[in-house]
Scaffold this active site. Structure first.
Site, PDB file in Angstrom:
ATOM      1  N   ARG A 102      39.714  45.695  31.786  1.00 20.93           N
ATOM      2  CA  ARG A 102      40.703  44.612  31.735  1.00 20.93           C
ATOM      3  C   ARG A 102      40.619  44.033  30.332  1.00 20.93           C
ATOM      4  O   ARG A 102      39.568  43.511  29.934  1.00 20.93           O
ATOM      5  CB  ARG A 102      40.386  43.560  32.792  1.00 20.93           C
ATOM      6  CG  ARG A 102      41.155  42.276  32.585  1.00 20.93           C
ATOM      7  CD  ARG A 102      41.098  41.363  33.781  1.00 20.93           C
ATOM      8  NE  ARG A 102      41.924  41.890  34.862  1.00 20.93           N
ATOM      9  CZ  ARG A 102      42.257  41.205  35.946  1.00 20.93           C
ATOM     10  NH1 ARG A 102      41.836  39.967  36.108  1.00 20.93           N
ATOM     11  NH2 ARG A 102      43.008  41.745  36.878  1.00 20.93           N
ATOM     12  N   HIS A 129      50.053  45.984  34.567  1.00 27.25           N
ATOM     13  CA  HIS A 129      48.990  45.849  35.577  1.00 27.25           C
ATOM     14  C   HIS A 129      49.249  46.907  36.657  1.00 27.25           C
ATOM     15  O   HIS A 129      49.653  46.596  37.778  1.00 27.25           O
ATOM     16  CB  HIS A 129      49.018  44.432  36.167  1.00 27.25           C
ATOM     17  CG  HIS A 129      47.790  44.045  36.928  1.00 27.25           C
ATOM     18  ND1 HIS A 129      46.702  44.879  37.102  1.00 27.25           N
ATOM     19  CD2 HIS A 129      47.479  42.890  37.586  1.00 27.25           C
ATOM     20  CE1 HIS A 129      45.780  44.251  37.824  1.00 27.25           C
ATOM     21  NE2 HIS A 129      46.227  43.054  38.128  1.00 27.25           N
ATOM     22  N   GLN A 132      47.723  46.819  40.301  1.00 26.34           N
ATOM     23  CA  GLN A 132      48.407  45.820  41.120  1.00 26.34           C
ATOM     24  C   GLN A 132      49.672  46.426  41.734  1.00 26.34           C
ATOM     25  O   GLN A 132      49.924  46.293  42.935  1.00 26.34           O
ATOM     26  CB  GLN A 132      48.771  44.615  40.245  1.00 26.34           C
ATOM     27  CG  GLN A 132      49.422  43.492  40.998  1.00 26.34           C
ATOM     28  CD  GLN A 132      48.460  42.796  41.952  1.00 26.34           C
ATOM     29  OE1 GLN A 132      47.367  42.450  41.565  1.00 26.34           O
ATOM     30  NE2 GLN A 132      48.870  42.613  43.185  1.00 26.34           N
ATOM     31  N   ASP A 224      54.759  35.371  39.974  1.00 22.82           N
ATOM     32  CA  ASP A 224      53.420  35.356  39.371  1.00 22.82           C
ATOM     33  C   ASP A 224      53.308  34.076  38.554  1.00 22.82           C
ATOM     34  O   ASP A 224      54.305  33.361  38.339  1.00 22.82           O
ATOM     35  CB  ASP A 224      53.246  36.611  38.489  1.00 22.82           C
ATOM     36  CG  ASP A 224      51.842  36.750  37.901  1.00 22.82           C
ATOM     37  OD1 ASP A 224      50.907  36.069  38.377  1.00 22.82           O
ATOM     38  OD2 ASP A 224      51.678  37.544  36.938  1.00 22.82           O
ATOM     39  N   CYS A 264      50.746  38.370  42.967  1.00 22.68           N
ATOM     40  CA  CYS A 264      49.526  39.152  42.717  1.00 22.68           C
ATOM     41  C   CYS A 264      48.268  38.315  42.876  1.00 22.68           C
ATOM     42  O   CYS A 264      47.188  38.867  43.060  1.00 22.68           O
ATOM     43  CB  CYS A 264      49.593  39.767  41.329  1.00 22.68           C
ATOM     44  SG  CYS A 264      49.725  38.539  40.030  1.00 22.68           S
ATOM     45  N   ARG A 292      44.807  46.344  47.394  1.00 20.82           N
ATOM     46  CA  ARG A 292      44.249  46.818  46.112  1.00 20.82           C
ATOM     47  C   ARG A 292      43.084  47.783  46.377  1.00 20.82           C
ATOM     48  O   ARG A 292      42.926  48.793  45.690  1.00 20.82           O
ATOM     49  CB  ARG A 292      43.740  45.624  45.289  1.00 20.82           C
ATOM     50  CG  ARG A 292      44.821  44.655  44.805  1.00 20.82           C
ATOM     51  CD  ARG A 292      45.576  45.207  43.622  1.00 20.82           C
ATOM     52  NE  ARG A 292      44.705  45.533  42.499  1.00 20.82           N
ATOM     53  CZ  ARG A 292      44.268  44.660  41.575  1.00 20.82           C
ATOM     54  NH1 ARG A 292      44.663  43.406  41.630  1.00 20.82           N
ATOM     55  NH2 ARG A 292      43.506  45.043  40.577  1.00 20.82           N
TER      56      ARG A 292
END
Ligand code: CP
Ligand code: NVA
Length: 307
Positions: A102, A129, A132, A224, A264, A292
């Protein structure tokens, strides 16, 4: 599959294959537990930013499949600061069997992948992402099946999560609409990529300003945070611009009656998403967080070439 960096790197068939594998691994996990297909394998997890879901779901994905994971915090490894990314990649390639990272800058993921002799998984960058999006697509298919032509609407900032959602929607033949304020558009290169995918799959893309127009006929409303990690100094400015883009009961009431609402997480409750919607009957925020785990097992299984 050598690395997992972007949904757009995969064909539509490969995306669906990963989703099918995720469904199989999920079913197996709940029925009898997964077999130890990752036995002897260790995933190195590089984090330059905080995380709850990504860290725990990758760690547990490895453990459920008989492997192990090693968390490497920002201060410990000092990616690109204490040591060059190319050197970190080559050193870790001799210790662990795959890397998950990340990062702030997307180029850093590409650099890691370039120098690693082991698979690299993008666990969020400033650009996208993709893990996700895989968990989210799994959640959407569990609810609506594999039908093409679903209407997925993203409301808010044209950010990293929106990019991956746009790309997976285009890959799976879903129509993707975004409503975002001026100045907060999606990355133009990502839009070009989405347009070329959509040409092949027949998915329709709409780029709007008005959230009310955008949610008409939507089966999925996605939102988000208005301020992503790394943009903290813009928080006050963004808090002024984004309120018309709040996903609240009124907006949800303007969508398809069976609409699902996604985020998310982490959510800033009563900013981009109101409590009543987050905890209401349309919300899928926790199932998508849980998915996930299953989506990432599938990604790792393909990278390790064991399923
Ligand atoms: N959605 C997500 O990636 O959450 P974390 O930042 O907690 O990992
Ligand atoms: N867009 C958010 C997603 C967090 C999972 C961020 O980058 O901070």
């Amino acid at each position: 599959m050598n690395h997992f960096i972007a949904v757009s790197d995969l064909s539509s068939g490969e995306v669906q294959d990963l989703l099918d594998l995720a469904i199989r691994l999920k079913k197996e996990y709940f029925e009898k537990g997964n077999p130890p297909l990752f036995k002897g394998k260790v995933l190195g997890m590089i984090f330059q930013k905080p995380s709850l879901r990504t860290r725990v779901s990758f760690d547990m994905a490895m453990r459920h499949m008989g492997g192990d994971a090693l968390y490497l915090s920002p201060n410990e490894i000092g990616l690109g600061q204490r040591e060059s990314i190319a050197d970190v990649a080559r050193v870790l390639s001799g210790y662990v069997h795959a890397l998950m990272a990340r990062v702030f800058q997307h180029e850093h993921i590409l650099e890691l992948a370039k120098w690693s002799s082991i698979p690299v998984v993008n666990a969020l960058s400033d650009y996208n992402h993709p893990c996700q999006a895989m968990g989210d697509a799994l959640t959407i298919q569990e609810k609506f099946g594999k039908a093409k032509g679903l209407n997925v609407t993203f409301v808010g900032d044209g950010n990293n999560v929106a990019v991956s959602m746009m790309h997976i929607s285009a890959k799976l033949g879903w129509n993707f609409t975004i409503a975002n304020p001026e100045g907060y558009d999606l990355n133009p290169k990502a839009v070009e990529i989405a347009k070329s995918i959509a040409k092949e799959t027949g998915s329709r893309l709409n780029f709007l300003r008005d959230p009310h127009e955008a949610v008409k006929g939507a089966q999925v409303i996605y939102t988000d945070t208005w301020t992503s990690m790394g943009q903290e100094e813009e928080t006050a400015k963004r808090e002024k611009v984004f309120p018309p883009y709040q996903v609240n009961a009124k907006l949800v009431g303007e969508a398809d009656k069976d609409v699902i609402v996604m985020h998310c997480l982490p959510a800033h409750r009563n900013h981009e998403l109101t409590d009543d919607v987050a905890d209401g009957p349309h919300s899928m925020i926790f199932p998508q967080a849980h998915n996930r785990l299953h989506a990432q097992k599938a990604i790792l299984a393909r990278l390790f070439d064991v399923a």
